[in-house]
Design a protein around this motif. Structure first.
Motif, PDB file in Angstrom:
ATOM      1  N   VAL A   1       1.161  -1.237  -0.026  1.00 34.07           N
ATOM      2  CA  VAL A   1      -0.231   0.440  -0.346  1.00 34.07           C
ATOM      3  C   VAL A   1       0.997   1.466  -0.214  1.00 34.07           C
ATOM      4  O   VAL A   1       1.556   1.028   0.288  1.00 34.07           O
ATOM      5  CB  VAL A   1      -0.973  -0.393   1.686  1.00 34.07           C
ATOM      6  CG1 VAL A   1      -1.456   1.449   1.566  1.00 34.07           C
ATOM      7  CG2 VAL A   1      -1.651  -0.905   1.391  1.00 34.07           C
ATOM      8  N   SER A   2       0.953   2.219  -1.076  1.00 35.64           N
ATOM      9  CA  SER A   2       1.482   3.446  -0.930  1.00 35.64           C
ATOM     10  C   SER A   2       0.767   4.635  -0.462  1.00 35.64           C
ATOM     11  O   SER A   2       1.786   5.613  -0.036  1.00 35.64           O
ATOM     12  CB  SER A   2       1.626   3.560  -2.516  1.00 35.64           C
ATOM     13  OG  SER A   2       0.364   3.663  -3.050  1.00 35.64           O
TER      14      SER A   2
ATOM     15  N   ALA B   1     -13.782   4.348   1.973  1.00 38.53           N
ATOM     16  CA  ALA B   1     -12.259   4.989   2.126  1.00 38.53           C
ATOM     17  C   ALA B   1     -11.067   4.089   1.208  1.00 38.53           C
ATOM     18  O   ALA B   1     -12.485   2.908   0.628  1.00 38.53           O
ATOM     19  CB  ALA B   1     -11.838   4.200   3.734  1.00 38.53           C
ATOM     20  N   SER B   2     -10.117   4.129   0.922  1.00 35.05           N
ATOM     21  CA  SER B   2      -9.862   3.120  -0.106  1.00 35.05           C
ATOM     22  C   SER B   2      -8.099   3.459   0.058  1.00 35.05           C
ATOM     23  O   SER B   2      -7.684   4.275   0.790  1.00 35.05           O
ATOM     24  CB  SER B   2      -9.532   4.139  -1.461  1.00 35.05           C
ATOM     25  OG  SER B   2     -10.361   4.876  -2.040  1.00 35.05           O
ATOM     26  N   VAL B   3      -6.942   2.733  -0.599  1.00 30.72           N
ATOM     27  CA  VAL B   3      -5.471   2.657  -0.326  1.00 30.72           C
ATOM     28  C   VAL B   3      -5.413   2.398  -1.471  1.00 30.72           C
ATOM     29  O   VAL B   3      -5.430   1.669  -2.891  1.00 30.72           O
ATOM     30  CB  VAL B   3      -5.287   0.980  -0.122  1.00 30.72           C
ATOM     31  CG1 VAL B   3      -6.142   0.589   1.635  1.00 30.72           C
ATOM     32  CG2 VAL B   3      -5.921  -0.212  -0.151  1.00 30.72           C
ATOM     33  N   GLU B   4      -4.500   2.892  -2.297  1.00 31.67           N
ATOM     34  CA  GLU B   4      -3.133   3.051  -3.799  1.00 31.67           C
ATOM     35  C   GLU B   4      -2.153   1.874  -3.164  1.00 31.67           C
ATOM     36  O   GLU B   4      -1.816   1.707  -2.575  1.00 31.67           O
ATOM     37  CB  GLU B   4      -3.237   4.196  -3.622  1.00 31.67           C
ATOM     38  CG  GLU B   4      -4.102   5.138  -3.716  1.00 31.67           C
ATOM     39  CD  GLU B   4      -3.472   6.396  -4.227  1.00 31.67           C
ATOM     40  OE1 GLU B   4      -1.610   6.702  -4.267  1.00 31.67           O
ATOM     41  OE2 GLU B   4      -3.376   7.782  -4.475  1.00 31.67           O
ATOM     42  N   LEU B   5      -2.177   0.990  -4.203  1.00 26.94           N
ATOM     43  CA  LEU B   5      -0.998  -0.045  -4.106  1.00 26.94           C
ATOM     44  C   LEU B   5      -0.064   0.348  -5.519  1.00 26.94           C
ATOM     45  O   LEU B   5      -0.211   1.120  -6.307  1.00 26.94           O
ATOM     46  CB  LEU B   5      -1.654  -1.523  -4.666  1.00 26.94           C
ATOM     47  CG  LEU B   5      -2.778  -1.645  -4.857  1.00 26.94           C
ATOM     48  CD1 LEU B   5      -3.045  -3.295  -4.629  1.00 26.94           C
ATOM     49  CD2 LEU B   5      -2.299  -2.542  -2.216  1.00 26.94           C
ATOM     50  N   ALA B   6       1.299   0.632  -4.430  1.00 23.33           N
ATOM     51  CA  ALA B   6       2.665   0.637  -5.396  1.00 23.33           C
ATOM     52  C   ALA B   6       2.329  -0.231  -6.609  1.00 23.33           C
ATOM     53  O   ALA B   6       1.917  -1.752  -5.930  1.00 23.33           O
ATOM     54  CB  ALA B   6       3.708   0.758  -4.538  1.00 23.33           C
ATOM     55  N   PRO B   7       2.746   0.042  -7.288  1.00 22.02           N
ATOM     56  CA  PRO B   7       3.100  -0.604  -8.977  1.00 22.02           C
ATOM     57  C   PRO B   7       4.336  -1.397  -8.389  1.00 22.02           C
ATOM     58  O   PRO B   7       4.989  -1.527  -7.405  1.00 22.02           O
ATOM     59  CB  PRO B   7       3.663  -0.089  -9.451  1.00 22.02           C
ATOM     60  CG  PRO B   7       3.658   1.740  -8.927  1.00 22.02           C
ATOM     61  CD  PRO B   7       3.400   1.787  -8.173  1.00 22.02           C
TER      62      PRO B   7
END
Ligand code: FAD
Length: 431
Positions: A219-220, A229-235
């Motif tokens: 998770v970035s 709520a959301s999470v961004e994932l790192a490439p």
């Protein structure tokens, strides 16, 4: 609700289990290829913390000498790390220590019940062994241990205070010479294997369904928007530039249980928790002479070094190094590593000479987060859809099941089974 749990250590896995049990759908995001690879991997074995285990109170860092404390302090004379030590030192006062332990105790009991429930339901075997013998060297340290013994009596925790001769009679591997002050035996408290427990819980969840594990995903960032709520994932490493768009997973709530990685996720949201990272070490050593090996776990009570038996090996854990937070991502360096591992080797030699082949031991180091008031941070924070479960210090293994239950209750709108002052003492906004 759909809940994302960030972190596949014991805290994240136990939280996922409790959320699933409360009827939520859960996705655990873990950057490693499997669970239990962080601090959970290096656990010392001790399950539930007694007043002798917590990393605050009259015996914790009471001496200025690293070798006597069991903590190598490299904080410098100023700066946040020094400030952190001063805040913890305020809890050396016996009354402050008792008050703070009193706030923690309901969480310990909740964890005991929650873990017993999981064990009974699934019949899990994770190397549970009963019996811990805490040993104290000098008369002065024994004196400093008394407030902890008062708490044991007050809370009616089953234990036996032993003379050195009684310690040796009970545990033959401990020699009464050279002289030491005494010991405390907990014959009902346990050691067990934390990463194994985490993996067994994951297997159970895999079988039951309702919990998805996204392994190898980092998770970035966390996004908090209105009721979502959301999470961004790192490439992923090696991903092509075309697929380098940000992957986002949406949910109704996010739980941050990412151990040391939690701070980097929470800081950008404006939640600056004053938790301090501490490096800890383990040695896993073959048994040297079976007749010298202990049959219960031995704990150097003042230095907080735990020696527990795992089949034909001894796991020796402790040897904390306290530095500024900025240094924690850099390698420790040979000299400090040697000093930390020497603390483990020396404690083993002092208490159970001949038990372990330290020269053949495998070293490991990990980071745990400690809070300036000794208590973890568990609960809702900053936004109705954000929850944190971090900073368990020396007790994250034992507290995981109770901490997960607390999060699940809070998220489900249930009143947790702990007093209001414990809940308040765990909140993120207490600092
Ligand atoms: C040497 C040692 C001995 C110990 N002994 C004991 C003991 O005897 N008894 C006890 O109760 N406790 C003990 N502890 C403490 C206990 O191990 C920890 O408190 C506990 O393991 C913390 O669990 P956790 O899940 O919070 O953290 P971790 O186990 O560190 O798990 C956090 C996880 O989050 C993942 N993560 C981090 N950032 C991200 C991200 N951005 N995206 C995706 N994933 C991420 C990490 O990869 C990691 O797997 C010990 C700790 C150490 C280091």
């Amino acid at each position: 609700m759909d809940v994302i749990v960030i972190g596949g250590g014991i805290a994240g896995v136990a939280t996922a289990y409790q959320l699933r049990a409360a009827g939520h759908r859960v996705c655990v995001v873990e950057r490693h290829a499997t669970v239990a690879q962080g601090a959970t991997y290096g656990h010392g074995g001790t399950v539930l913390p007694t007043p002798l285990d917590v990393w605050f109170g009259p015996t914790f860092m009471a001496s200025r000498q690293n070798a006597r404390n069991g903590v190598i302090s490299k904080t410098g004379f100023t700066g946040p790390a020094r400030q952190f030590v001063k805040q913890l030192a305020a809890l050396q006062d016996p009354e402050a220590f008792s008050r703070q332990y009193g706030r923690l105790r309901p969480l310990i009991e909740l964890s005991r019940e929650a873990m017993a429930d999981v064990e009974a339901r699934f019949g899990l075997e994770f190397e549970q062994t009963s019996g811990l013998l805490y040993l104290v060297r000098s008369a002065q340290e024994w004196e400093q241990t008394q407030p902890a013994l008062d708490l044991l009596r007050l809370n009616e925790v089953p234990h036996h205070v032993l003379t050195p001769a009684e310690c040796s009679a009970f545990e033959h591997s401990v020699r009464a010479e050279p002289e030491f002050a005494g010991g405390v035996l907990f014959d009902q408290e346990r050691t067990a294997n934390s990463p194994l427990f985490a993996k067994l819980i994951k297997q159970t969840l895999d079988t039951q369904g309702g919990v998805q594990f996204m392994l190898g995903c980092e998770v970035s960032a966390i996004r908090l928007e209105g009721q979502r709520a959301s999470v961004e994932l790192a490439p992923r490493p090696g991903a092509s530039s075309r697929s380098r768009e940000v992957d986002v997973i949406h949910a109704d709530a996010v739980v941050v249980a990412a151990g040391h990685g939690s701070l980097a996720l929470l800081d950008p949201l404006g939640l600056r928790l004053p938790l301090h990272p501490l490096r800890l070490h383990t040695l896993v050593a073959p048994i040297a002479h079976e007749e010298c090996a202990p049959h219960v776990a031995i704990v150097d009570a003042v230095k907080r070094i735990a020696i527990s038996r795992m089949n034909h090996r001894l796991r020796i854990a402790g040897g904390a190094v306290l530095q500024s937070a900025a240094q924690i991502d850099k390698p420790l360096g040979k000299a400090l590593t040697k000093e930390a591992l020497a603390l483990l080797g020396q404690a083993t030699h002092d208490w159970i000479p001949g038990a372990a082949r330290i020269s053949a031991a495998l070293p490991w180091e990990g980071v745990k987060l400690l809070s300036p008031d000794g208590l973890p941070v568990i609960g809702n924070a900053l936004h109705p859809r954000l929850f944190v479960n971090v900073g368990h210090g020396p007790a994250g293994w034992g507290l995981a099941c109770g901490a997960g239950k607390l999060i699940a209750d809070l998220m489900s709108g249930q009143t947790p089974d702990v007093p209001a002052d414990t809940l308040a003492a765990l909140r993120a906004d207490r600092f």
